[in-house]
Design a protein around this motif. Sequence first.
Motif, PDB file in Angstrom:
ATOM      1  N   SER A   1       0.839  -1.198   0.000  1.00  0.00           N
ATOM      2  CA  SER A   1       0.000   0.000   0.000  1.00  0.00           C
ATOM      3  C   SER A   1       0.872   1.246   0.000  1.00  0.00           C
ATOM      4  CB  SER A   1      -0.879   0.017   1.266  1.00  0.00           C
ATOM      5  OG  SER A   1      -1.698  -1.110   1.293  1.00  0.00           O
ATOM      6  N   ALA A   2       0.413   2.265  -0.718  1.00  0.00           N
ATOM      7  CA  ALA A   2       1.128   3.541  -0.702  1.00  0.00           C
ATOM      8  C   ALA A   2       0.923   4.185   0.661  1.00  0.00           C
ATOM      9  CB  ALA A   2       0.603   4.447  -1.807  1.00  0.00           C
ATOM     10  N   PRO A   3       1.972   4.795   1.246  1.00  0.00           N
ATOM     11  CA  PRO A   3       1.827   5.378   2.579  1.00  0.00           C
ATOM     12  C   PRO A   3       0.982   6.644   2.553  1.00  0.00           C
ATOM     13  CG  PRO A   3       4.004   5.854   1.699  1.00  0.00           C
ATOM     14  CD  PRO A   3       3.344   4.932   0.729  1.00  0.00           C
ATOM     15  N   VAL A   4       0.339   6.925   3.686  1.00  0.00           N
ATOM     16  CA  VAL A   4      -0.423   8.152   3.848  1.00  0.00           C
ATOM     17  C   VAL A   4       0.540   9.297   4.142  1.00  0.00           C
ATOM     18  CG1 VAL A   4      -2.002   9.322   5.456  1.00  0.00           C
ATOM     19  CG2 VAL A   4      -2.555   7.047   4.606  1.00  0.00           C
ATOM     20  N   ASP A   5       0.239  10.484   3.604  1.00  0.00           N
ATOM     21  CA  ASP A   5       1.035  11.677   3.906  1.00  0.00           C
ATOM     22  C   ASP A   5       0.647  12.157   5.303  1.00  0.00           C
ATOM     23  OD1 ASP A   5       2.282  14.077   4.132  1.00  0.00           O
ATOM     24  OD2 ASP A   5       1.630  14.864   2.184  1.00  0.00           O
ATOM     25  N   LEU A   6       1.454  11.761   6.298  1.00  0.00           N
ATOM     26  CA  LEU A   6       1.104  12.048   7.686  1.00  0.00           C
ATOM     27  C   LEU A   6       1.063  13.540   7.974  1.00  0.00           C
ATOM     28  CD1 LEU A   6       3.173   9.330   9.576  1.00  0.00           C
ATOM     29  CD2 LEU A   6       0.774   9.280   8.982  1.00  0.00           C
ATOM     30  N   ALA A   7       1.968  14.287   7.393  1.00  0.00           N
ATOM     31  CA  ALA A   7       2.058  15.717   7.693  1.00  0.00           C
ATOM     32  C   ALA A   7       0.779  16.451   7.328  1.00  0.00           C
ATOM     33  CB  ALA A   7       3.246  16.332   6.952  1.00  0.00           C
ATOM     34  N   ASN A   8       0.141  16.036   6.224  1.00  0.00           N
ATOM     35  CA  ASN A   8      -1.081  16.715   5.781  1.00  0.00           C
ATOM     36  C   ASN A   8      -2.335  16.100   6.366  1.00  0.00           C
ATOM     37  OD1 ASN A   8       0.222  18.622   4.183  1.00  0.00           O
ATOM     38  ND2 ASN A   8       0.349  17.227   2.443  1.00  0.00           N
ATOM     39  N   THR A   9      -2.187  14.945   7.021  1.00  0.00           N
ATOM     40  CA  THR A   9      -3.357  14.233   7.531  1.00  0.00           C
ATOM     41  C   THR A   9      -3.561  14.453   9.020  1.00  0.00           C
ATOM     42  OG1 THR A   9      -3.019  12.521   5.861  1.00  0.00           O
ATOM     43  CG2 THR A   9      -4.448  11.960   7.717  1.00  0.00           C
ATOM     44  N   LEU A  10      -2.466  14.541   9.767  1.00  0.00           N
ATOM     45  CA  LEU A  10      -2.569  14.526  11.219  1.00  0.00           C
ATOM     46  C   LEU A  10      -2.152  15.848  11.830  1.00  0.00           C
ATOM     47  CD1 LEU A  10      -0.922  11.044  11.790  1.00  0.00           C
ATOM     48  CD2 LEU A  10      -3.309  11.558  11.294  1.00  0.00           C
ATOM     49  N   GLU A  11      -2.646  16.079  13.051  1.00  0.00           N
ATOM     50  CA  GLU A  11      -2.181  17.221  13.824  1.00  0.00           C
ATOM     51  C   GLU A  11      -0.724  16.984  14.211  1.00  0.00           C
ATOM     52  OE1 GLU A  11      -3.674  19.964  14.712  1.00  0.00           O
ATOM     53  OE2 GLU A  11      -5.680  19.539  13.886  1.00  0.00           O
ATOM     54  N   GLU A  12       0.072  18.024  14.101  1.00  0.00           N
ATOM     55  CA  GLU A  12       1.507  17.892  14.399  1.00  0.00           C
ATOM     56  C   GLU A  12       1.732  17.426  15.833  1.00  0.00           C
ATOM     57  OE1 GLU A  12       5.477  20.731  14.746  1.00  0.00           O
ATOM     58  OE2 GLU A  12       3.715  21.458  13.667  1.00  0.00           O
TER      59      GLU A  12
ATOM     60  N   GLN B   1       7.077   5.477   9.343  1.00  0.00           N
ATOM     61  CA  GLN B   1       6.970   4.797   8.052  1.00  0.00           C
ATOM     62  C   GLN B   1       5.908   3.696   8.104  1.00  0.00           C
ATOM     63  OE1 GLN B   1      10.634   3.002   6.785  1.00  0.00           O
ATOM     64  NE2 GLN B   1       9.950   2.696   4.690  1.00  0.00           N
ATOM     65  N   ARG B   2       5.962   2.899   9.169  1.00  0.00           N
ATOM     66  CA  ARG B   2       4.975   1.815   9.266  1.00  0.00           C
ATOM     67  C   ARG B   2       3.568   2.364   9.485  1.00  0.00           C
ATOM     68  NH1 ARG B   2       6.660  -3.343  12.218  1.00  0.00           N
ATOM     69  NH2 ARG B   2       7.146  -3.865  10.068  1.00  0.00           N
ATOM     70  N   LEU B   3       3.465   3.397  10.315  1.00  0.00           N
ATOM     71  CA  LEU B   3       2.156   4.002  10.562  1.00  0.00           C
ATOM     72  C   LEU B   3       1.567   4.542   9.262  1.00  0.00           C
ATOM     73  CD1 LEU B   3       0.002   4.907  12.623  1.00  0.00           C
ATOM     74  CD2 LEU B   3       1.290   7.037  12.893  1.00  0.00           C
ATOM     75  N   ALA B   4       2.370   5.242   8.490  1.00  0.00           N
ATOM     76  CA  ALA B   4       1.892   5.810   7.220  1.00  0.00           C
ATOM     77  C   ALA B   4       1.415   4.717   6.285  1.00  0.00           C
ATOM     78  CB  ALA B   4       3.005   6.628   6.568  1.00  0.00           C
ATOM     79  N   ARG B   5       2.138   3.592   6.247  1.00  0.00           N
ATOM     80  CA  ARG B   5       1.753   2.494   5.357  1.00  0.00           C
ATOM     81  C   ARG B   5       0.443   1.851   5.833  1.00  0.00           C
ATOM     82  NH1 ARG B   5       6.234   0.031   5.484  1.00  0.00           N
ATOM     83  NH2 ARG B   5       5.750  -1.607   6.975  1.00  0.00           N
ATOM     84  N   ASP B   6       0.315   1.622   7.143  1.00  0.00           N
ATOM     85  CA  ASP B   6      -0.886   0.971   7.666  1.00  0.00           C
ATOM     86  C   ASP B   6      -2.124   1.851   7.518  1.00  0.00           C
ATOM     87  OD1 ASP B   6       0.587  -1.237   8.325  1.00  0.00           O
ATOM     88  OD2 ASP B   6       0.720  -0.767  10.470  1.00  0.00           O
ATOM     89  N   LEU B   7      -1.927   3.158   7.593  1.00  0.00           N
ATOM     90  CA  LEU B   7      -3.068   4.067   7.507  1.00  0.00           C
ATOM     91  C   LEU B   7      -3.674   4.114   6.112  1.00  0.00           C
ATOM     92  CD1 LEU B   7      -1.903   7.075   9.701  1.00  0.00           C
ATOM     93  CD2 LEU B   7      -3.733   5.466  10.205  1.00  0.00           C
ATOM     94  N   HIS B   8      -2.923   3.674   5.113  1.00  0.00           N
ATOM     95  CA  HIS B   8      -3.456   3.693   3.761  1.00  0.00           C
ATOM     96  C   HIS B   8      -4.706   2.835   3.638  1.00  0.00           C
ATOM     97  CE1 HIS B   8      -3.838   2.349  -0.464  1.00  0.00           C
ATOM     98  NE2 HIS B   8      -3.432   3.580  -0.738  1.00  0.00           N
ATOM     99  N   ASP B   9      -4.783   1.785   4.448  1.00  0.00           N
ATOM    100  CA  ASP B   9      -5.872   0.823   4.315  1.00  0.00           C
ATOM    101  C   ASP B   9      -7.045   1.095   5.255  1.00  0.00           C
ATOM    102  OD1 ASP B   9      -4.497  -0.670   2.340  1.00  0.00           O
ATOM    103  OD2 ASP B   9      -3.287  -1.601   3.908  1.00  0.00           O
ATOM    104  N   VAL B  10      -7.022   2.214   5.997  1.00  0.00           N
ATOM    105  CA  VAL B  10      -8.141   2.493   6.890  1.00  0.00           C
ATOM    106  C   VAL B  10      -9.045   3.555   6.266  1.00  0.00           C
ATOM    107  CG1 VAL B  10      -6.727   1.942   8.902  1.00  0.00           C
ATOM    108  CG2 VAL B  10      -7.017   4.331   8.234  1.00  0.00           C
ATOM    109  N   ALA B  11     -10.279   3.582   6.740  1.00  0.00           N
ATOM    110  CA  ALA B  11     -11.266   4.493   6.144  1.00  0.00           C
ATOM    111  C   ALA B  11     -11.044   5.939   6.557  1.00  0.00           C
ATOM    112  CB  ALA B  11     -12.679   4.051   6.557  1.00  0.00           C
ATOM    113  N   ASP B  12     -10.616   6.146   7.785  1.00  0.00           N
ATOM    114  CA  ASP B  12     -10.499   7.504   8.328  1.00  0.00           C
ATOM    115  C   ASP B  12      -9.195   7.597   9.104  1.00  0.00           C
ATOM    116  OD1 ASP B  12     -10.754   9.932   9.611  1.00  0.00           O
ATOM    117  OD2 ASP B  12     -12.846   9.648  10.186  1.00  0.00           O
ATOM    118  N   ALA B  13      -8.136   8.018   8.412  1.00  0.00           N
ATOM    119  CA  ALA B  13      -6.797   8.028   9.005  1.00  0.00           C
ATOM    120  C   ALA B  13      -6.734   8.962  10.215  1.00  0.00           C
ATOM    121  CB  ALA B  13      -5.754   8.442   7.959  1.00  0.00           C
ATOM    122  N   ARG B  14      -7.370  10.103  10.132  1.00  0.00           N
ATOM    123  CA  ARG B  14      -7.299  11.070  11.233  1.00  0.00           C
ATOM    124  C   ARG B  14      -7.952  10.500  12.492  1.00  0.00           C
ATOM    125  NH1 ARG B  14      -6.395  16.535  11.515  1.00  0.00           N
ATOM    126  NH2 ARG B  14      -6.246  16.645   9.249  1.00  0.00           N
TER     127      ARG B  14
END
Length: 946
Positions: free
Chosen positions: A3-14, A36-49
């Motif tokens: 899975s492509a990783p989620v862009d954490l910087a634009n998705t989550l509160e700092e 890195q692992r968190l970003a990859r795992d978040l790709h497969d969830v419905a609501d990353a935030r």
Amino acid sequence: MKSAPVDLANTLEENTLRQLEEMAASAGIHPSAFRQRLARDLHDVADARRAVNNLQRFLGVSFTTSMLNDFQSHPILQQVALQLFSQSQFLSDILVRDPELFRWLTATGELTRSKSVTEARSEARAAMAPFERIEKRLDALKRFHRRELLRIGAKEILGEVNVAQSAFELSCHADAIVQCVLELGLQRLREISFENELAIIGLGKLGGEELNFSSDIDLMFVYEREFDLEVPAGRMRTAHQLYNKLAEFVVRALTERTGEGYFYRVDMRLRPEGAAGSLALSRQAYRQYYETRGELWERQMLIKARVIAGNTEVGQRWLEDIMPFVYPKTTFGNPTSEIRRMKEKIEAKVGAVENIKLGGGGIRDIEFIAQALQLVFGGTNPAVRAGGTLKALEELQSVRALDEHEVRVLSESYLFLRSVEHRLQLLHGLQTHSLPEDDAERTLLARRLGFKTKEAFQASLDHHRREVKRLFESILGEAGPTTESLRARKAPLRGFHLLDTTKFEKHLRVLDERISSLREDDIRESFFHSLKKYRAPEFCVENLVLLAESGSKRTLEEAFRSRDFVDLLVLISSRSRNLTNLLAREPLLLEALVGQTERVLHPGLDWKFFKENDLWRYKSYNELKIVVRFLIGKSTLREFFQELTALAEEVLMVAFHRACELHSFPPNELCVVGFGKFGGGEITVGSDLDIVVLYNRRKNSDRSSKAERIIKEVLRLCQQLEGVVYDIDLRLRPEGASAPVAVDINYYKEYLKDRASLWERQSLTKARIIIGHRDLAEEFEKIRNEFVFERPLAKGWVQGILRMRRRMETERSKSTKGKIDLKIQKGGMVDVEFLVQAFQMKYGNSRKLAGQRNLFDAMRELRALKYLPATKARILWKSYEFLRQLETAVRLNGVGSSSTISETDALTDVLAGWMKFKSGKLMTKELKRIMMQNRTIFLSLMRQLV
């Protein structure tokens, strides 16, 4: 392919990401590897935030390095956690409340287990076994209930079972809970000599073994025969009195809230005579009623009747008694036309689109098709008398009442619609069947159901509903205009400025149906007068519908018979969705508001019995009191802030004392200092509590570790399953988030002397002792005064404050695009606050000025001392009041501590009504003018300090 990783910087509160990385580092995991692992795992969830916010809450209350190491060693665990945290806030809150349940869920095979009702009863009894008192046993049973809802919900979310299997397990679990509660009721009556002849009947979804995650449970109580007790017990002399007393206990125990929550909402309205009838009746009384007065809807309702608890033999005999009524061998007339008319009434009430249960082509259409055909064919074909909808469809095919294609379409659509229903209810654990109107929320719902886009989900939903509607009209006769449609009542819409007239009228029809007193001309006239007065008609009626559908119908009926109550309810519903949600969630609050109005509107804290076991309700109930008093003009804005601050102090005091008692720590050896608006006595709804906790190591070297444990316990007490009591922010301590959460006062003194920054000096202008031993408090005051007001200011300090102010604006501007930030943007509240604090630092050697933590008091003193020019001070005072009032309005209709408004959002018009503007456009125009004026005064006065 990975899975492509989620862009954490634009998705989550700092801040959230930083806290998680700090936890990872504490566990010996390199932050970059964790990220890195968190970003990859978040790709497969419905609501990353949502997933990460709940992960941070979960780890925050239960942090051990072993959990994060397990996530790294066994990636599937983190993936499971994120899926649950993303899909369901309801299940996330259970895990945050009881973090140890995650290991139980994932390490014991619970995710692959299916439990029969026998197993469920056995485990429920085992959960109660260690306790003797009935109250303790009920609380233990509630903990078991919470655990099982987590297990069943997690299995469905993770794809271990389908929705039909979940519904069956939820029903088995409910059977077990009701049986155990009945056994506790029998235990209470053990001094009476009798052999139990009471059976409990499940109806509706429970009877059909189709329960969902937030169903009411429909019950009836039946006993074998009438008799007199051998020895009267108090007022109980007959079987009727005895079994009604037992039924009362069961209903009360199932519905009553304690610190451990509650089991179910119980609906007893399906019994003979409805709400006016006895809770329990004998078999003969039931037979007599149905033989003489039973109606078609009662035949239809009894199709799903099933014995769920109590004396099974009595229950089975009762089922045999009612079969001739439900399925007569000869019928005079076809029930399908009446059932179709019932469905038309339902659709007229709820609308045809948003409600997937009751709207056209929804779940109820499928259930009504099955039940209508069961009533037609069941008299001569016992095989079709199945309680469950899917089983009934199969059996109806076997007698050729439906063909294979029809059964396949109806079964597939039923499973799809029930899956949507479960996802809606699993999100917050609420009884809802309506699709979200917001596009973003509908997109998230689509993703939770496995669709890539909301358009794909909508296409599938439309297909199923279209097919169901087609079959409903085909099987139950051509739908046409009904002579029994709801009375059309056109609202006097003149004078209203509506965005969606159709939707407004639909909501009015619902209110008209649910609240009979609203049909009376004088009450209706008063209602529309209040709607116009508070200038948010669409928002108000939508909120009132939420109240009307929450199970508070009787209380609303009573309220709407008084002009004053009508006006009060319209005011609350026009001003705050959050308050309306609270009243809908907590019916006792609405009852108190209607039945004990003087008590609710009286100043001071109330409902003190909640303090010991339920801080969330203690805070929520009293916050409602404070807000309502403010809304009706019983308190000024400043008094409103002071009352909210006093409530927060009380809750914090209780939490600290309870934590100190748990860890055998003398509470008078701690000092809690409030900062920011908490220190200034100016908090509003949704405010964080900024605190620093001090102790004196010299008195006892063991104080550090114990103080840390106490603070962690306080944080846990303020994060309850029902919701967040308060968000406590400890970042203002020396060294910030990386430092111990409790600080030695001597170390604090050295830190301020040698390393503290300008902004820390500025923050201390508002610092105030909240809880503290007198010696510690006096020592802190001395340190504060020396550091803030007596030490010379460094060269360039004004420029330093201005740089910090510009940095705040720049950082926040990215996240508030298209919005106005009342707090951070140029001319926002921070301009006024920074200006006043700068003047305090400059001229604070005046004892009166140094003692003013509250911004309004400090402004008044600065003006009296002629440091602030009178005209500019007056302008700033009024503009700050305006911004704080608007901020409060925003928070009463949003989530958490947001202080932003959108220029185009429909809510902006609602806020405008509160602020006495004719439209949101006019309000935002004035807001921009005020903020521009603030910025001009801020810069000009700051330059004078150089």
